[in-house]
Motif scaffolding. Structure first.
Motif, short mmCIF file in Angstrom:
data_model
loop_
_atom_site.label_atom_id
_atom_site.label_comp_id
_atom_site.label_asym_id
_atom_site.label_seq_id
_atom_site.Cartn_x
_atom_site.Cartn_y
_atom_site.Cartn_z
N VAL A 76 3.14 -37.49 -28.86
CA VAL A 76 2.93 -36.32 -29.72
C VAL A 76 1.89 -35.42 -29.06
CG1 VAL A 76 2.22 -35.54 -32.00
CG2 VAL A 76 3.51 -37.67 -31.76
N ALA A 77 2.25 -34.14 -28.92
CA ALA A 77 1.35 -33.17 -28.28
C ALA A 77 1.18 -31.95 -29.17
CB ALA A 77 1.92 -32.75 -26.93
N PRO A 78 -0.04 -31.74 -29.73
CA PRO A 78 -0.30 -30.53 -30.52
C PRO A 78 -0.64 -29.36 -29.58
CG PRO A 78 -2.18 -32.00 -30.61
CD PRO A 78 -1.15 -32.67 -29.76
N LEU A 79 0.26 -28.40 -29.49
CA LEU A 79 0.09 -27.27 -28.58
C LEU A 79 -0.51 -26.09 -29.35
CD1 LEU A 79 3.61 -27.50 -26.89
CD2 LEU A 79 1.48 -28.57 -26.12
N ALA A 80 -1.76 -25.77 -29.09
CA ALA A 80 -2.45 -24.66 -29.78
C ALA A 80 -2.52 -23.46 -28.85
CB ALA A 80 -3.85 -25.10 -30.20
N LEU A 81 -1.97 -22.33 -29.33
CA LEU A 81 -1.94 -21.10 -28.53
C LEU A 81 -2.54 -19.95 -29.32
CD1 LEU A 81 1.66 -21.79 -27.51
CD2 LEU A 81 -0.06 -21.27 -25.82
N LYS A 82 -3.20 -19.06 -28.61
CA LYS A 82 -3.75 -17.83 -29.21
C LYS A 82 -2.68 -16.74 -29.12
CE LYS A 82 -8.34 -19.02 -29.20
NZ LYS A 82 -8.62 -19.69 -30.42
N LYS A 105 5.08 -24.14 -22.15
CA LYS A 105 5.09 -22.69 -22.34
C LYS A 105 5.98 -22.42 -23.55
CE LYS A 105 6.53 -18.51 -19.94
NZ LYS A 105 7.01 -17.96 -18.67
N ILE A 106 5.53 -21.50 -24.42
CA ILE A 106 6.30 -21.18 -25.62
C ILE A 106 6.75 -19.73 -25.55
CG2 ILE A 106 6.28 -21.02 -28.13
CD1 ILE A 106 4.31 -23.31 -28.19
N MET A 107 8.06 -19.53 -25.74
CA MET A 107 8.66 -18.19 -25.79
C MET A 107 9.19 -17.96 -27.20
SD MET A 107 8.59 -16.55 -22.84
CE MET A 107 9.90 -15.38 -22.87
N LEU A 108 8.79 -16.84 -27.78
CA LEU A 108 9.22 -16.47 -29.13
C LEU A 108 10.42 -15.55 -29.02
CD1 LEU A 108 8.23 -16.97 -32.03
CD2 LEU A 108 6.84 -14.92 -31.82
N ASP A 109 11.53 -15.95 -29.62
CA ASP A 109 12.78 -15.17 -29.64
C ASP A 109 13.26 -14.82 -28.23
OD1 ASP A 109 14.87 -14.00 -31.19
OD2 ASP A 109 13.99 -12.02 -30.86
N GLY A 110 12.89 -15.59 -27.25
CA GLY A 110 13.34 -15.37 -25.88
C GLY A 110 12.74 -14.14 -25.21
N ILE A 131 9.13 -12.83 -26.20
CA ILE A 131 7.67 -12.74 -26.27
C ILE A 131 7.07 -14.05 -25.75
CG2 ILE A 131 5.66 -12.43 -27.75
CD1 ILE A 131 7.50 -10.85 -29.66
N ASP A 132 6.33 -13.93 -24.66
CA ASP A 132 5.68 -15.09 -24.05
C ASP A 132 4.37 -15.35 -24.78
OD1 ASP A 132 4.53 -17.02 -22.45
OD2 ASP A 132 4.62 -15.84 -20.60
N LEU A 133 4.29 -16.49 -25.47
CA LEU A 133 3.06 -16.83 -26.19
C LEU A 133 2.03 -17.52 -25.28
CD1 LEU A 133 4.42 -18.09 -29.63
CD2 LEU A 133 3.61 -15.81 -29.00
N GLY A 134 2.44 -17.87 -24.08
CA GLY A 134 1.50 -18.46 -23.14
C GLY A 134 1.80 -19.91 -22.82
N GLU A 135 0.92 -20.46 -22.02
CA GLU A 135 1.06 -21.84 -21.56
C GLU A 135 -0.19 -22.62 -21.94
OE1 GLU A 135 1.31 -23.82 -17.23
OE2 GLU A 135 2.93 -22.40 -17.67
#
Length: 190
Positions: free
Chosen positions: A119-125, A90-95, A97-101
């Protein structure tokens, strides 16, 4: 035929000799027990590998989303190989904005007693383009956090090994999406 009478001590010593010969020798016991002990230790269940995040690098940013490449160092301290099957994060932008999982297959073999990169390429919309555009207008560098787990195991056992790492996005990288954040103004009829 003449029967000779044997002394009782001779009879007893022969009986003891026969009984001792029937028992395995110390050498035979050690030779038998050593492989048995090794087999028992070899059957010990594997333990989870140690995961150390090495990097989280932004690879692509465009109007539809972003790709963050996460590199993990997996240390398999077991005597048997394991496999890193997938990474979920899961990626959080600036703590805020949840960019998703996202979950990606990795299928990396982790040899016994070795360190191996995963190595894991994590692609999120993009989800909230307007909020991301506003954040980019306020800050020249935007931190993000990647929190997740790597599914690692063998045919018999699986572990979800957690990890957390950080990275940054720049205002320039996010400029590709700011045009999408601004609503289009319809043409006026005159």
């Amino acid at each position: 035929m003449v029967h000779r009478r044997r002394e009782p001590s001779t009879i007893i010593s022969k009986a003891c000799y026969l009984k001792e010969s029937m028992l395995p020798s110390t050498r035979t016991s050690v030779l038998f027990m050593a492989p048995l002990a090794l087999a028992l230790f070899a059957c010990e269940k594997p333990s989870p590998p140690k995961i150390k995040p090495e990097s989280a690098v932004v690879k692509t940013v465009d109007a539809s989303g972003l790709t963050v490449e996460v590199t993990l160092d997996a240390h398999n301290k077991n005597s048997v190989p394991l496999y890193a099957r997938s990474v979920k994060a899961k990626i959080m932008l600036d703590g805020t904005i949840d960019l998703g999982e996202v979950e990606v297959d990795t299928e990396v073999k982790l040899p016994a007693k070795k360190h191996t990169p995963v190595v894991a390429p994590l692609a999120l919309k993009w989800k909230d383009v307007l909020a991301i555009g506003l954040l980019a207008a306020q800050k020249p560098v935007i931190p993000f956090t990647v929190t997740g787990s790597a599914e690692i195991g063998s045919d018999d056992i699986n572990f979800d090994v957690p990890f957390e790492t950080e990275g940054t996005l720049t205002r320039e990288q996010l400029s590709a999406i700011t045009a999408k954040a601004i609503p289009t103004i319809p043409k006026l009829p005159f």
